[in-house]
Motif scaffolding. Sequence first.
Motif, mmCIF file in Angstrom:
data_model
loop_
_atom_site.group_PDB
_atom_site.id
_atom_site.type_symbol
_atom_site.label_atom_id
_atom_site.label_comp_id
_atom_site.label_asym_id
_atom_site.label_seq_id
_atom_site.Cartn_x
_atom_site.Cartn_y
_atom_site.Cartn_z
ATOM 1 N N SER A 1 -1.257 2.630 2.471
ATOM 2 C CA SER A 1 -1.992 3.863 1.346
ATOM 3 C C SER A 1 -2.914 4.980 2.527
ATOM 4 O O SER A 1 -2.256 6.436 2.406
ATOM 5 C CB SER A 1 -3.081 3.372 0.344
ATOM 6 N N GLY B 1 0.779 -1.201 0.187
ATOM 7 C CA GLY B 1 -0.143 0.307 -0.201
ATOM 8 C C GLY B 1 1.029 1.004 -0.283
ATOM 9 O O GLY B 1 0.366 2.334 -0.585
ATOM 10 N N PHE C 1 -3.350 6.417 -6.463
ATOM 11 C CA PHE C 1 -4.360 4.835 -5.062
ATOM 12 C C PHE C 1 -4.518 5.143 -4.065
ATOM 13 O O PHE C 1 -5.573 4.501 -4.116
ATOM 14 C CB PHE C 1 -2.277 4.475 -5.204
ATOM 15 N N VAL C 2 -4.637 6.900 -3.548
ATOM 16 C CA VAL C 2 -4.999 7.020 -1.793
ATOM 17 C C VAL C 2 -6.242 6.735 -2.420
ATOM 18 O O VAL C 2 -7.639 6.383 -2.077
ATOM 19 C CB VAL C 2 -4.293 8.026 -1.882
ATOM 20 N N SER D 1 2.573 1.630 -3.285
ATOM 21 C CA SER D 1 2.077 1.903 -4.468
ATOM 22 C C SER D 1 1.235 3.797 -4.661
ATOM 23 O O SER D 1 1.016 3.986 -5.387
ATOM 24 C CB SER D 1 0.243 0.917 -4.142
ATOM 25 N N ALA D 2 0.962 3.802 -3.115
ATOM 26 C CA ALA D 2 0.428 5.371 -3.152
ATOM 27 C C ALA D 2 1.813 6.816 -3.170
ATOM 28 O O ALA D 2 1.177 7.502 -3.878
ATOM 29 C CB ALA D 2 0.085 5.024 -1.848
ATOM 30 N N TYR E 1 0.320 6.586 4.676
ATOM 31 C CA TYR E 1 1.833 7.352 3.599
ATOM 32 C C TYR E 1 0.475 8.485 3.174
ATOM 33 O O TYR E 1 0.977 9.540 3.272
ATOM 34 C CB TYR E 1 1.784 6.598 2.323
ATOM 35 N N TYR E 2 -0.228 8.699 2.879
ATOM 36 C CA TYR E 2 -0.987 9.723 2.581
ATOM 37 C C TYR E 2 -0.691 10.903 3.701
ATOM 38 O O TYR E 2 -0.204 12.145 3.534
ATOM 39 C CB TYR E 2 -2.607 9.922 2.835
#
Length: 316
Positions: A193, A110, A120-121, A113-114, A196-197
């Motif tokens: 994700s 996740g 992706f998020v 990918s983000a 990471y956001y």
Amino acid sequence: MREALFVKQNSEKWKSYEQMQSLNPDELADRFVDITNDLAYAKTFYPKSKTTAYLNGVASLLHQSIYKNKKEGAAKFTDFWKSELPVLFYTYRRQLLYAFLFFVLSALIGILSAKYDDSFVRLILGDNYVNMTNENIAKGDPFGVYKGQSELPMFLMIAFNNLYVSLLMFVSGVFVSIGPVFFILKNGIMLGSFEYYFFSKGLGLESILVIWIHGTLEISAIIIAGGAGLVLGHGLLFPRTYTRAQAFAKSAKDGSKIALGILPVIVVAAIFESFVTRHTEMPLWLSISILSCSLAFMLWYVVLYPQQIIKRTQTP
């Protein structure tokens, strides 16, 4: 079957039954039934052998242990949390470890990918959530989502949802363990994700200090529920010396106990999320204390305490 082959196939199991004393009445009963089946077989085909005499002795020890450890009422309820559930954590420690590793791997997926896909998020968390959080960040209250609803309705909604997700993860184990792996991966990717956001917005440390007040217990419960699902599927995949139906019945009983055992953790996590997380202005020491105590408790109760019980119950 020749006696030598019969002994070779079952000797390790017999030794474990003889040497490791269990405090779990159901576990003792399962061992007693299993050993009496082997004893009946030995009496039929090797009536005068040393194997039959040995099995008779082991069966006698288990019979005595069953009645010595028989508990009823409130004592039995207390025994479940004090010894039975921790022993199940130790017995199925591999399944719990696999669930943890799957979750960590999916969280890393996740995150990556983000990082390399800006859309992706939004794909994982949804446009509404991302837009709302962006607005909260602009207003200087990035975690305002936890303040948008009154405490009690929020608690009921979160507790019900988390209980449902955990039950679904466990029951999906009937699909030869594929279901729990799918749900673990799904939740792990979402968490990766999600974190990471906030890190990409420069709010990584703040998100840990706020969100993981409830997230420590919540994520632990999700991992354990996934492990319970793997336990359920384990009986179907690896029946060993049991029939597949017998192995599945045993794994279903043990897995359901693990799944039910984490219900208090889920409820406490919902209480934290509804009543505590919303206080984003709380002192740093208080946030760290809640996080540390939650993590220390889960590590102690699921990993360390079960090992202590097993060491105490093993005879020389």
